[in-house]
Enzyme design. Structure first.
Site, PDB file in Angstrom:
ATOM      1  N   GLU A 158       0.830  -1.208   0.000  1.00 29.88           N
ATOM      2  CA  GLU A 158       0.000   0.000   0.000  1.00 29.88           C
ATOM      3  C   GLU A 158       0.867   1.262   0.000  1.00 29.88           C
ATOM      4  O   GLU A 158       0.627   2.200   0.753  1.00 29.88           O
ATOM      5  CB  GLU A 158      -0.975  -0.017   1.181  1.00 29.88           C
ATOM      6  CG  GLU A 158      -2.009  -1.114   1.065  1.00 29.88           C
ATOM      7  CD  GLU A 158      -3.119  -1.035   2.104  1.00 29.88           C
ATOM      8  OE1 GLU A 158      -4.265  -1.357   1.766  1.00 29.88           O
ATOM      9  OE2 GLU A 158      -2.831  -0.651   3.259  1.00 29.88           O
ATOM     10  N   GLU A 234      -6.421  -7.981  -0.962  1.00 28.90           N
ATOM     11  CA  GLU A 234      -6.851  -7.892   0.438  1.00 28.90           C
ATOM     12  C   GLU A 234      -8.344  -7.650   0.437  1.00 28.90           C
ATOM     13  O   GLU A 234      -8.809  -6.507   0.344  1.00 28.90           O
ATOM     14  CB  GLU A 234      -6.140  -6.760   1.192  1.00 28.90           C
ATOM     15  CG  GLU A 234      -4.717  -7.037   1.569  1.00 28.90           C
ATOM     16  CD  GLU A 234      -4.154  -5.991   2.536  1.00 28.90           C
ATOM     17  OE1 GLU A 234      -4.958  -5.370   3.278  1.00 28.90           O
ATOM     18  OE2 GLU A 234      -2.932  -5.786   2.543  1.00 28.90           O
TER      19      GLU A 234
END
Length: 584
Positions: A158, A234
């Site tokens: 991320e 995710e």
């Protein structure tokens, strides 16, 4: 040997289109004797792949000190995945978030202010290279082309939410490829335009992280990934808990519907989490967006497989959805019986301050050092100085990270808590030793406060005058032998903290247990020398998970460090976990 590649809009395994149906299991949050069971249950739910992060700070707690045994035996974990006939995705960071202490970055990296964290700064990249070379030397032999399970490796984590240093990402790619990784490389970011652009490179395969509005989020991802397979790497099917808040849950039916929508679009998926596990010891992370919020010991995450490895209603709801897109095994996991409700008592205790001299060495300094400055990166430290005030006085601390119990002599004055923004406390007229017992409650794992030092942040002042001469003892809890030597028999029915207490309990086998901490205050528990983690009367968590592999038939030892106050000294094990009230 097998091949795995990206061709057109597909992942391709041995020349055939392959949809990744993955679930996250963090090997470092699960007792290794339970890995095979958890992985097997993932396959029975319909998954074909297991994903895991790699926590740098657990593997290398100090520079050059490498740990890869027990819960950190990544090679054994990947072999266990292979033995089940499943594939694997490895995400080595270096930053992982994961609600893990410091987001997986070693605290020692931050002691040099010149190190540029998560950017193309030479000192940081050199440290990352040494780390990745070590980790990827373990991963490389397990790649699918070598007959192993690994099909994907992720670059960073991320990153678009943090930075935009493309040279840094390219350095990670070069290090990864030089270490022998030949499988496709991916990145993950939240499906927002800026994050997807900043967090990847043209040569890397972009994936997204989300838990709802699947079709909309996949459309955003497709705008930034015009070709190649769509993947939510995710899929947030639950959430984590903070001390003092409620237990986060999501409706199994709602989560299953979101999963169905994602799969109906032809996307691949990684469930975050399939099985969450436990933040054993001092490994939990924290958040601080104005208020410090440490994360609880349980990482159950309201996942399909609960903290103890039992299928939940979400498991069966997800299995039904997955059955629409893949062939399910005939076998289904059995339901575990209720845990044994064992009872005993804490029968020996000792005040913490009477033991502390045996748990480390005092360091004397004219400045007020942080725990990090002393090379102590988790747990507790004790600070001492001498005071002499004839009238009531105010002690102020620049900042407490994260909780300090204040004593004058042997008398407890009060507590300074970071989450309450406490920085001042009144002292009565006194002359003698001022002691502060400071607890690091977990390092921030996301956002700008990652890497901040722990302990007391100066200056410390008494009525405005700076206190300069300090003794600091970093508390070493690696061995409990000094505690066993110090505790004395007691019939007390309560426990005034901070204090150690010891007791024993009997079990007939090695079944999992759930320690009931609801009548204790705040502290840490060890079973047979293993640090289970923290408890706190704030909740929501009221039980601690005890893996059966830690237990022996017959007598077992329990040691507790109670920092506040325990209303009773009973040792009670509940028949089921109690993680707090649910959301639905």
């Amino acid at each position: 040997m097998h091949t795995f590649e990206i061709a057109g809009d597909d992942f391709v395994l041995d020349g055939q289109p392959f949809r990744i149906l993955s679930g996250a299991i963090h090997y470092f949050r699960v007792h290794p004797d339970a890995w095979a069971d958890r992985i097997h249950k993932a396959r029975l739910m319909g998954l074909n792949t297991i994903e895991t992060y790699v926590p740098w700070n657990a593997h290398e707690p100090r520079p050059g000190e490498w740990h890869d045994s027990g819960r950190l035996d990544l090679a054994r974990f990947l072999q266990t995945v292979a033995d089940e006939g499943m594939h694997a995705i490895v995400r080595p960071g270096p930053y992982i978030c994961a609600e893990w202490d410091n987001g997986g970055l070693p605290a020692w990296l931050f002691t040099d202010p010149g190190v540029g964290i998560r950017r193309n700064e030479p000192s940081f990249v050199a440290a990352v290279e040494r780390y990745l070379e070590r980790v990827l030397a373990t991963v490389a032999p397990f790649q699918v082309g070598n007959g192993g399970p690994v099909i994907l490796v992720q670059i960073e984590n991320e990153y678009g939410a943090y930075g935009d240093d493309q040279d840094y990402l390219r350095a990670l790619v070069d290090i990864t490829r030089s270490a022998g990784i030949v499988v496709p490389l991916t990145t993950v970011d939240q499906p927002q335009d800026g994050m997807l652009e900043r967090g990847s490179l043209p040569e890397l395969h972009k994936t997204a992280s989300f838990g709802s509005r699947s079709r909309e989020r996949l459309e955003t991802l497709r705008q930034h990934q015009p070709t190649g397979p769509l993947m939510c790497s995710e899929f947030w099917n639950g959430w984590f808990d903070n001390w003092g808040a409620h237990h986060h849950t999501t409706s199994p039916e709602h989560s299953a519907a979101e999963l169905d929508e994602l799969l109906s679009e032809g996307a691949s998926v990684n469930l975050y989490m399939f099985h969450g596990g436990t933040n054993f010891g001092f490994t939990n992370g924290a958040n601080d967006k104005g208020v410090y919020q440490p994360i609880v010991t349980s990482y159950d995450y309201d996942a399909p497989l609960d903290e103890a490895g039992n299928p939940t209603p979400k498991y069966w709801a997800f299995r039904e959805v997955l059955g629409r897109y893949t062939e399910l095994p005939d076998e289904v996991p059995s339901t575990a019986p209720a845990a044994t409700a064992v009872r005993s008592r804490l029968t020996a205790s000792a005040p913490f301050l009477s033991v502390v001299d045996r748990l480390g060495e005092w360091i004397w300094t004219d400045d007020l050092p942080t725990m990090d400055a002393l090379g102590h990166y988790s747990g507790l430290a004790v600070y001492r100085t001498e005071i002499d005030v004839a009238e009531p006085a105010v002690l102020t601390i620049g900042e407490v990270r994260d909780r300090a119990h204040v004593f004058v002599g042997d008398a407890r004055v009060g507590t300074l808590a970071r989450d309450h923004h406490d920085r001042a406390i009144t002292l009565a007229p006194s002359r003698g030793t001022l002691t502060l017992v400071v607890e690091d409650q977990g390092r921030v794992d996301y956002g700008p406060r990652i890497g901040e030092p722990k302990g007391l942040i100066g200056p410390a002042r008494l009525n405005g005058d700076e206190l300069n001469r300090w003794g600091v003892l970093p508390v070493d809890l690696g061995s409990l032998a000094p505690v066993r030597d110090a505790v004395c028999q007691t019939d007390a029915r309560s426990l005034a903290g901070p204090a150690f207490a010891r007791g024993t309990f009997e079990t007939s086998g090695s079944a999992d247990l759930f320690l009931d901490t609801s009548r204790w205050g705040k502290g840490i528990v060890w079973i047979n020398g293993f640090n289970l983690g923290r408890y706190w009367s704030r909740g929501p968590q009221r039980t601690l998970y005890v893996p059966g592999a830690l237990l022996t038939a017959g007598e077992n030892e329990l040691i507790v460090l109670e920092l506040d106050a325990a209303a009773c000294t009973d040792i009670c094990f509940a028949p089921a976990p109690n993680l707090g009230h649910t959301d639905y």
